[in-house]
Design an enzyme around this catalytic site. Structure first.
Site, mmCIF file in Angstrom:
data_model
loop_
_atom_site.group_PDB
_atom_site.id
_atom_site.type_symbol
_atom_site.label_atom_id
_atom_site.label_comp_id
_atom_site.label_asym_id
_atom_site.label_seq_id
_atom_site.Cartn_x
_atom_site.Cartn_y
_atom_site.Cartn_z
ATOM 1 N N ASN A 145 0.895 -1.189 0.086
ATOM 2 C CA ASN A 145 0.066 -0.011 -0.075
ATOM 3 C C ASN A 145 0.759 1.313 -0.102
ATOM 4 O O ASN A 145 1.469 1.699 1.176
ATOM 5 C CB ASN A 145 -0.843 0.086 1.311
ATOM 6 C CG ASN A 145 -1.830 1.153 1.421
ATOM 7 O OD1 ASN A 145 -1.770 2.170 0.543
ATOM 8 N ND2 ASN A 145 -2.198 1.179 2.503
ATOM 9 N N TRP A 146 1.070 1.798 -1.107
ATOM 10 C CA TRP A 146 2.008 3.068 -1.299
ATOM 11 C C TRP A 146 1.407 4.255 -0.686
ATOM 12 O O TRP A 146 2.258 5.458 -0.424
ATOM 13 C CB TRP A 146 2.143 3.193 -2.719
ATOM 14 C CG TRP A 146 3.114 2.187 -3.411
ATOM 15 C CD1 TRP A 146 3.309 0.883 -3.038
ATOM 16 C CD2 TRP A 146 3.696 2.173 -4.909
ATOM 17 N NE1 TRP A 146 4.204 0.288 -3.942
ATOM 18 C CE2 TRP A 146 4.315 1.051 -4.834
ATOM 19 C CE3 TRP A 146 3.465 3.159 -5.832
ATOM 20 C CZ2 TRP A 146 5.108 0.763 -6.254
ATOM 21 C CZ3 TRP A 146 4.092 2.934 -6.955
ATOM 22 C CH2 TRP A 146 4.924 1.793 -7.115
ATOM 23 N N LYS A 147 0.084 4.264 -0.327
ATOM 24 C CA LYS A 147 -0.531 5.571 0.120
ATOM 25 C C LYS A 147 -0.270 6.808 -0.797
ATOM 26 O O LYS A 147 -0.230 6.239 -1.853
ATOM 27 C CB LYS A 147 -0.069 5.841 1.747
ATOM 28 C CG LYS A 147 -0.261 4.673 2.475
ATOM 29 C CD LYS A 147 -0.129 4.707 3.934
ATOM 30 C CE LYS A 147 -0.259 3.199 4.743
ATOM 31 N NZ LYS A 147 -0.206 3.261 6.097
ATOM 32 N N HIS A 189 -9.596 1.096 4.452
ATOM 33 C CA HIS A 189 -8.414 1.207 5.220
ATOM 34 C C HIS A 189 -8.684 2.236 6.322
ATOM 35 O O HIS A 189 -9.377 3.469 6.405
ATOM 36 C CB HIS A 189 -7.119 1.803 4.410
ATOM 37 C CG HIS A 189 -5.898 1.761 4.966
ATOM 38 N ND1 HIS A 189 -5.530 2.613 6.080
ATOM 39 C CD2 HIS A 189 -4.979 0.911 5.068
ATOM 40 C CE1 HIS A 189 -4.432 2.492 6.342
ATOM 41 N NE2 HIS A 189 -3.799 1.354 5.691
ATOM 42 N N GLU A 244 -5.791 -5.154 10.441
ATOM 43 C CA GLU A 244 -4.949 -4.151 10.964
ATOM 44 C C GLU A 244 -5.199 -3.451 11.953
ATOM 45 O O GLU A 244 -6.005 -2.411 12.130
ATOM 46 C CB GLU A 244 -4.688 -3.134 9.847
ATOM 47 C CG GLU A 244 -4.305 -3.770 8.291
ATOM 48 C CD GLU A 244 -3.568 -2.529 7.290
ATOM 49 O OE1 GLU A 244 -2.506 -2.804 7.027
ATOM 50 O OE2 GLU A 244 -4.368 -1.643 7.263
ATOM 51 N N GLY A 293 1.920 2.184 11.052
ATOM 52 C CA GLY A 293 3.007 3.415 11.032
ATOM 53 C C GLY A 293 3.675 3.548 12.503
ATOM 54 O O GLY A 293 4.393 4.408 12.927
ATOM 55 N N SER A 327 3.342 -2.342 10.486
ATOM 56 C CA SER A 327 4.401 -1.978 10.783
ATOM 57 C C SER A 327 5.351 -3.425 10.412
ATOM 58 O O SER A 327 6.300 -3.933 11.012
ATOM 59 C CB SER A 327 4.781 -1.886 12.211
ATOM 60 O OG SER A 327 4.461 -0.305 12.564
ATOM 61 N N GLY A 375 2.671 -1.073 4.280
ATOM 62 C CA GLY A 375 2.761 0.225 4.056
ATOM 63 C C GLY A 375 4.193 0.848 3.586
ATOM 64 O O GLY A 375 4.812 0.252 2.642
#
Ligand code: PGA
Length: 259
Positions: free
Chosen positions: A10-12, A97, A171, A177, A217, A238
């Site tokens: 997931n490149w956000k 998400h 998640e 993060g 993470s 991520g």
């Protein structure tokens, strides 16, 4: 466990340029083509999806998107429909998400919009990666009810037949993060729990087949333990998915996991 593993990047809202997007995608698809038991899915921001595609078909490399409108077309400024995503080669869409559900988020997802998006993605012929997870947890165990409720509401309108196109991504929001992932032993407990809820909704036969991913993470150091001890079928990644070197190592590590 399903016999096919899956790693979703997931490149956000990254990277900052199309050249960088092409570079990360190129490295990822080269690594993916060498995998034997694992599919890699990259989910770039909308404008970079075609940049992440390639004319040549790479084995085990797939395109994903980070959301999709639940409308099919028409006067919906700023939205992208599931059918359009399918048309450009997208096969997977992340839905719900926590960053789209959180208060003040641009997209502003609720359980209802998440449910509508899941349906739109499935109807367009793609797989929906449904994200669920508690914001925080304490001794009371309230997180079980929270996740159960999210799943029930998000999957309420999915016919049993289409449940095979749903992938569950657990998640925990507090581990996204963060410095460290959730402990693999605790991931295992939740992987069993979400399968049980899936079974309550769609029946045991569907639950046997559903793929459960963990996200929060994950990096190339902890990926194999999370898969093995956590007993999950895959990972939603991520930050590490933007680090081409680390992501390639992560893909290799996952591919080598034997349960
Ligand atoms: P992270 O993000 O790997 O950077 O924690 C995971 C996610 O948000 O899907």
């Amino acid at each position: 466990m399903s016999n096919k593993k899956i790693v979703v990047g997931n490149w956000k809202m990254n990277p900052g340029t199309v050249d960088e997007a092409k570079r990360i995608a190129r490295k990822t698809r080269r690594a993916a083509s060498k995998l034997e038991h694992t599919d890699a899915v990259v989910c770039p921001p909308f404008p970079f999806i075609l940049a992440a595609a390639s004319r040549k078909k790479y084995l085990h490399y797939h395109l994903g998107a980070q959301s999709a409108s639940f409308e099919t077309g028409g006067a919906h400024t700023g939205e992208v429909s599931a059918n359009v995503l399918r048309d450009i080669g997208v096969e997977y869409v992340i839905v719900g998400h926590s960053e789209t559900r959180r208060e003040g988020a641009n997209i502003g997802d609720t359980d209802e919009t998440v449910s509508n998006r899941v349906i739109a993605v499935l109807e367009a012929g793609m797989k929906a990666i449904l994200c669920v997870g508690e914001k925080n947890r304490d001794e009371s165990g309230a997180h079980f009810d929270f996740v159960k409720d999210q799943m029930r509401k998000s999957l309420a309108d999915v016919p049993k037949l289409r449940s095979q196109d749903v992938i569950l991504a657990y998640e925990p929001v507090w581990a996204i993060g963060a410095k460290e992932s959730m402990k693999p032993e605790d991931i295992c407990e939740m992987a069993i729990f979400v399968k049980k809820i899936f079974s309550d909704i769609f029946g045991n036969d569907s639950a046997q087949k559903v793929q459960v991913l963990y996200g929060g993470s994950v990096n190339f150091h902890n990926a194999a333990d999370i898969m093995k001890i956590g007993q999950v079928d895959g990972l939603l990644v991520g930050r590490e998915s933007l680090n081409a070197v680390g992501f390639v190592e992560l893909l290799k590590a996952v591919d080598e996991v034997k349960y």
